[in-house]
Design an enzyme around this catalytic site. Structure first.
Site, PDB file in Angstrom:
ATOM      1  N   LYS A  14      -9.735 -25.510 -15.720  1.00  0.00           N
ATOM      2  CA  LYS A  14      -8.752 -25.343 -14.655  1.00  0.00           C
ATOM      3  C   LYS A  14      -7.455 -24.697 -15.140  1.00  0.00           C
ATOM      4  O   LYS A  14      -6.632 -24.272 -14.321  1.00  0.00           O
ATOM      5  CB  LYS A  14      -8.463 -26.688 -14.000  1.00  0.00           C
ATOM      6  N   SER A  26     -13.012 -29.913 -17.509  1.00  0.00           N
ATOM      7  CA  SER A  26     -11.913 -29.561 -16.595  1.00  0.00           C
ATOM      8  C   SER A  26     -10.753 -28.799 -17.227  1.00  0.00           C
ATOM      9  O   SER A  26      -9.855 -28.382 -16.502  1.00  0.00           O
ATOM     10  CB  SER A  26     -11.376 -30.828 -15.922  1.00  0.00           C
ATOM     11  N   SER A  64      -6.857 -33.323 -11.477  1.00  0.00           N
ATOM     12  CA  SER A  64      -8.058 -32.548 -11.818  1.00  0.00           C
ATOM     13  C   SER A  64      -9.020 -32.457 -10.637  1.00  0.00           C
ATOM     14  O   SER A  64     -10.249 -32.499 -10.796  1.00  0.00           O
ATOM     15  CB  SER A  64      -8.772 -33.178 -13.026  1.00  0.00           C
ATOM     16  N   LYS A  70      -3.805 -30.283 -20.124  1.00  0.00           N
ATOM     17  CA  LYS A  70      -4.883 -30.556 -19.160  1.00  0.00           C
ATOM     18  C   LYS A  70      -6.008 -31.316 -19.835  1.00  0.00           C
ATOM     19  O   LYS A  70      -6.427 -30.970 -20.937  1.00  0.00           O
ATOM     20  CB  LYS A  70      -5.414 -29.230 -18.584  1.00  0.00           C
TER      21      LYS A  70
END
Length: 453
Positions: free
Chosen positions: A77, A74, A132, A245
């Site tokens: 992203k 993720s 997320s 993140k």
């Protein structure tokens, strides 16, 4: 008891062999600290790949397998958010399609968005950054480029523009695909670009956000951040962490991108394929290493080197000055140096022309400014602060017509002056001749009268 068990698990993991995300045993490519030739002991990490980058200068302070292809999960992203901020408007409305909602894997991260539901882009980005949410990443991709395949191509192309050489994106959320991969170095470059976005700077440190009821949902969605280095209540809280993140899939294991700032030094840490809580432990280790051994210093400020350049235009061997513009270095220039040291032998070399030909566009590069410190050379460009258009063909024809009319008027004025002068001279000549003849006639008359006597 929990902490003791964690330490035991982390100690055990140190003895385990290291494998790449593509199943290859990692050999060579030992940890390095490329930014300096001085002997500084590099930290030991559990992550299979990692990098520590100065966010301001882009200089690498530490790397381990930083250009090995890995699965990002993720942290993908980060690119999704970057493109959304570059191409979108935070107040725009996003409508969730059937594909956006139902194409994600069962059990993967989401915030229960429904087909046809609408939220703003800003709300969507918080759903991505804090929870997320995979369906939200899909919807953002469709908002930017119309479809996920088109958005994935956009992501990969933008990565190449940022200097990423080993990145290929196939989706907006990072769910596993064997052809969806990146490197620690590439992710640091993408993260560094995201950090330039003012909107992201305002969002990055938030750990809580509420999405109010929507056209499909009567309840408020309460979003709590997952990045434990930003959570003051977490044992992994790091006081200098400012954003980042998280990522996880079974194939990628834990991945993490984190920003941290201490004083004037801002760093980016990327760690890939980590077991358990290694991603937080390794990231903190990297930051402590970076802040202890390096610092970011300003070499010069752009505003101290503002120049004025004349803009000229040459046509038919005639040069005309159209005006002047100010040019200024593109950016303040910074350098990463060892801690507790200062810049040495700083020399500034300015190469900027005094005149330049039109047309000039705003932001156009005009000349360079180079800073030399020790063995290092840093060069940036002067850029125009305003535009100056070249004379258009229509305007040029008008100017030529006006010049011809002016010339004809001048010639006419001169000719009229000459004609008037000639007439005056002619008149005066005739008058003088007439007076002379009259005088001679009078003299003859006087002589005749004299002879008669």
């Amino acid at each position: 008891m929990k902490q003791s068990f964690l330490i035991f698990i982390l100690s055990l993991s140190l003895t385990m062999p290291c494998f790449s995300a593509f199943g290859e045993t990692i050999q060579g490519d030992s940890p390095t600290n490329p930014v300096t030739t001085e002997t500084i002991k590099a930290p030991e990490l559990n992550a299979e790949a990692a990098i520590l980058m100065d966010a301001t200068t882009g200089e690498i302070l530490y790397e381990k397998n930083s250009k090995s292809k890995m699965y990002p999960a993720s942290i993908t992203k980060i690119m999704t958010v970057l493109l959304a901020l570059e191409k979108g408007n935070l107040n725009d409305t996003i409508t969730f399609s059937h594909d956006a909602v139902y194409s994600i894997e069962p059990g993967s991260a989401h915030i229960a968005m429904q087909e046809g539901e609408q939220i703003t882009l800003e709300q969507a980005l918080y759903g991505i950054l804090l929870r997320s949410a995979n369906e939200v990443a899909n919807a953002v991709g469709e908002y930017v480029d119309g479809s996920i395949p088109a958005f994935a191509q956009h992501m990969t192309q933008r990565a190449k523009e940022l200097g990423c050489e080993s990145t290929n994106f196939l989706n907006a959320n990072g769910l596993f695909d064997e052809n969806h991969y990146t490197t620690a170095y590439d992710m640091a470059c993408i993260a560094r670009e995201l950090l330039k976005q003012e909107a992201y700077q305002k969002m990055m440190s938030n750990t809580y956000y509420e999405i109010p009821p929507t056209n499909k949902q009567t309840e408020t969605r309460y979003l709590h951040g997952q990045h434990q280095m930003l959570n003051p209540k977490s044992i992994y809280y790091y006081e200098y962490a400012t954003g980042g993140k998280t990522g996880y899939t079974w194939e990628a294991l834990n991945t993490l991108v984190t920003f941290a700032k201490k004083g004037d030094t801002q760093l980016i840490a990327v760690v890939l394929k980590c077991k358990g809580a290694e991603h937080y432990v390794d990231s903190k280790t990297l930051f402590e290493y970076g802040f202890s051994n390096f610092q970011t210093v300003k070499v010069f400020s752009a505003r101290d080197y503002i120049k004025t350049v004349n803009v000229v235009e040459t046509y038919k061997n005639k040069t005309t000055t159209l005006g002047s513009i100010q040019v200024v270095p593109k950016e303040d220039v910074y350098k990463t140096i060892a801690a507790n040291t200062t810049l040495s032998d700083l020399k500034i070399d300015v190469n900027c022309p005094e005149t330049i030909d039109a047309p000039i566009s705003e932001g156009q590069e005009i000349g360079t400014i180079t800073a030399k410190t020790g063995k290092d050379t840093i060069t940036t460009s002067f850029v125009a602060q305003s535009a100056v258009a070249a004379t258009s063909e229509e305007a040029r024809l008008t100017q030529e017509k006006e010049s011809k009319v002016k010339l004809l008027k001048t010639i006419g004025t001169i000719s009229l002056g000459i004609l008037l002068s000639c007439l005056i001279v002619f008149a005066m000549t005739r008058t003088i001749g007439h007076l002379k003849r009259k005088r001679r006639k009078r003299l003859r008359t006087l002589r005749r009268k004299k002879y008669r006597r």
